[in-house]
Design a protein around this motif. Structure first.
Motif, PDB file in Angstrom:
ATOM      1  N   LYS A 254       0.809  -1.238   0.000  1.00 38.94           N
ATOM      2  CA  LYS A 254       0.000   0.000   0.000  1.00 38.94           C
ATOM      3  C   LYS A 254       0.836   1.279   0.000  1.00 38.94           C
ATOM      4  N   CYS A 255       2.170   1.158  -0.173  1.00 32.92           N
ATOM      5  CA  CYS A 255       3.043   2.338  -0.215  1.00 32.92           C
ATOM      6  C   CYS A 255       3.991   2.223  -1.398  1.00 32.92           C
ATOM      7  N   GLY A 256       4.071   3.289  -2.170  1.00 35.34           N
ATOM      8  CA  GLY A 256       5.062   3.321  -3.250  1.00 35.34           C
ATOM      9  C   GLY A 256       6.465   3.538  -2.706  1.00 35.34           C
ATOM     10  N   MET A 257       6.558   4.401  -1.699  1.00 38.07           N
ATOM     11  CA  MET A 257       7.837   4.687  -1.043  1.00 38.07           C
ATOM     12  C   MET A 257       7.612   4.794   0.462  1.00 38.07           C
ATOM     13  N   TRP A 258       8.685   4.541   1.179  1.00 37.64           N
ATOM     14  CA  TRP A 258       8.663   4.694   2.630  1.00 37.64           C
ATOM     15  C   TRP A 258      10.046   5.155   3.055  1.00 37.64           C
ATOM     16  N   ILE A 259      10.138   6.277   3.731  1.00 36.20           N
ATOM     17  CA  ILE A 259      11.427   6.761   4.237  1.00 36.20           C
ATOM     18  C   ILE A 259      11.438   6.520   5.736  1.00 36.20           C
ATOM     19  N   ASP A 260      12.279   5.592   6.162  1.00 35.33           N
ATOM     20  CA  ASP A 260      12.288   5.233   7.583  1.00 35.33           C
ATOM     21  C   ASP A 260      13.553   4.457   7.899  1.00 35.33           C
ATOM     22  N   ALA A 261      13.546   3.793   9.045  1.00 34.43           N
ATOM     23  CA  ALA A 261      14.734   3.138   9.583  1.00 34.43           C
ATOM     24  C   ALA A 261      15.283   2.071   8.638  1.00 34.43           C
TER      25      ALA A 261
END
Length: 436
Positions: A254-261
């Motif tokens: 459900k996410c194209g991108m994710w900026i995280d750990a």
């Protein structure tokens, strides 16, 4: 009575005696995937240490922080081992609240710990917490959706590229959000992300005289960018989403991108948990061309509170859980890609790990590029990349996080949230004596 019966009886009596005299360590930890996995593997520890039993208190991140801080500050003595982070360790060590880790064992190899991680956990040359895993942050993205949008992700993207890509990848009719970012209030939740992001926009929490800077154009640019991007390309209810919620969304496609750990990489690329495991790519956290990227530096660590009566047993457990042998144990059970990352040089020199973990180099590069001593474009009086290493930050960061989460939810404007943040930060820093 024959000899065999006697021996069996003696063995049973010895087992009962050991059980009755076992030390029980109470361990407070966070409900992240690596810690849950550790709990499933602790039979290995108790088999090697028959006089020690383990009792777990597993909590959501914000709750864990609140509980362990209250316990150690009031000398409550509820826990023998605490899971704390890079923010707490130097502050608590200075207060005399932590036991130095002087007896981790001859084969522990403290010098193998990554210098960037070890440095943040030491004071006067002594280690006060051992890293269970270390992390920075980076972009995780769907290669198939990026290609469908007619784009190619650079290794070192700008925020402008990320925003353009997120909007083009959004397909809400099919349940796909272009980007998922933290919105849940907390100094270590949304403010970890937003503080690191703000660094790349040229913002800072305080100037060199400790005057809050939320009334400056750099913070306005950061928060406007974030709120507008999430409105256009983020998931519904984003103000309630922290690390675990966004991880689940990404794993479900459900996410194209994710900026995280960076630690999330093994979870999004594991086909047992992730529906998009074979479609994930990685890139450095974005920048704005000002010399700072929006990535942080963190370690979840195991530490011993000074109030425990079981420090020796606690140190044995910490040595086991953060050792090279523990990495080998996880690799044997779960595969090399799933070992806790970001703590040891030897792991990143291991050809088996490099082969199994396509994210290994990006993780190490991200960790090494974060500089807690020079976190911002303009000079600041504090250290810490996604936090300010002063005791007051925990409460202040959470209050500001609540204001910014409300702006994301549409309950207030960006301008109002920043004005309130400026007021509360000025009041707190004056009360605490930083502003004369």
């Amino acid at each position: 009575m024959n000899l065999k019966t006697l021996l069996l009886g003696a063995s049973s009596a010895l087992a009962l005696f050991s059980l009755a005299n076992a030390e029980t360590l109470t361990i407070a930890t966070v409900n992240n995937g690596d810690m849950i996995r550790m709990q499933k593997l602790t039979d290995d520890f108790t088999a090697k240490n028959p006089g020690i039993e383990l009792q777990w208190v597993t909590l959501e991140e914000n709750v864990l922080r609140e509980r362990v801080t209250t316990d150690i500050a009031t000398k409550g003595g509820q826990y023998d081992v605490m899971t704390i982070g890079t923010y707490e360790v130097p502050i608590w060590a200075k207060q005399g609240w932590l036991v130095p880790l002087d007896n981790l064992g001859a084969d522990y190899d403290v010098d193998d710990l990554l210098p960037a991680i070890r440095g943040g956990l030491s004071m006067d040359g002594k280690l006060f917490a051992a890293p269970f895993y270390g992390e920075s942050s980076m972009v995780m993205y769907r290669k198939d959706l990026m290609e469908k949008a007619g784009l190619s992700m650079p290794d070192a993207p700008t925020w402008e590229f990320i925003a353009d890509a997120a909007r083009k990848m959004t397909d809400r009719a099919n349940g796909v959000n272009g980007i998922c970012l933290r919105g849940k209030a907390g100094w270590g939740e949304n403010m970890a992300f937003l503080t690191a992001m703000s660094n790349s926009f040229g913002a800072r929490w305080f100037d060199e005289s400790w005057k809050p800077q939320f009334d400056q154009p750099e913070w306005k640019a950061t928060l406007d960018f974030y709120v507008n991007l999430m409105k256009d390309a983020g998931p519904e209810g984003a103000s309630s989403n922290g690390f675990n919620e966004n991880l689940a969304l990404f794993q479900q496609g459900k996410c194209g991108m994710w900026i995280d750990a960076t630690v999330a990489a093994s979870f999004v690329s594991n086909p047992k948990d992730s529906t998009v495991a074979d479609k994930v790519g990685y890139a450095l956290a974005p920048d704005n061309g000002l010399g700072k990227r929006g990535n942080w530096l963190w370690a979840w660590t195991l530490a011993i509170p000074a109030g425990t009566q079981k420090a020796e047993a606690a140190e044995k457990f910490i040595s086991w859980a953060t050792s090279k042998a523990y990495l080998d144990l996880v690799a044997s059970k779960e595969g090399w890609a799933n070992v806790p990352p970001g703590t040891r040089t030897s792991l990143y020199n291991n050809p088996e790990y490099q082969k199994a973990a396509p994210f290994a180099k990006m993780t190490l590069d991200s960790i090494n590029s974060a500089d807690p001593t020079k976190p911002t474009v303009k000079p600041v009086p504090y250290v810490g990349v996604q936090f300010v290493a002063i005791p007051e930050f925990q409460g202040l960061g959470t209050t500001v996080g609540q204001l910014f989460s409300a702006a994301l939810a549409g309950q207030s404007s960006v301008d109002d949230a920043l004005a309130q943040a400026q007021d509360v930060a000025t009041r707190e820093m004056t009360r605490a004596g930083y502003i004369k």
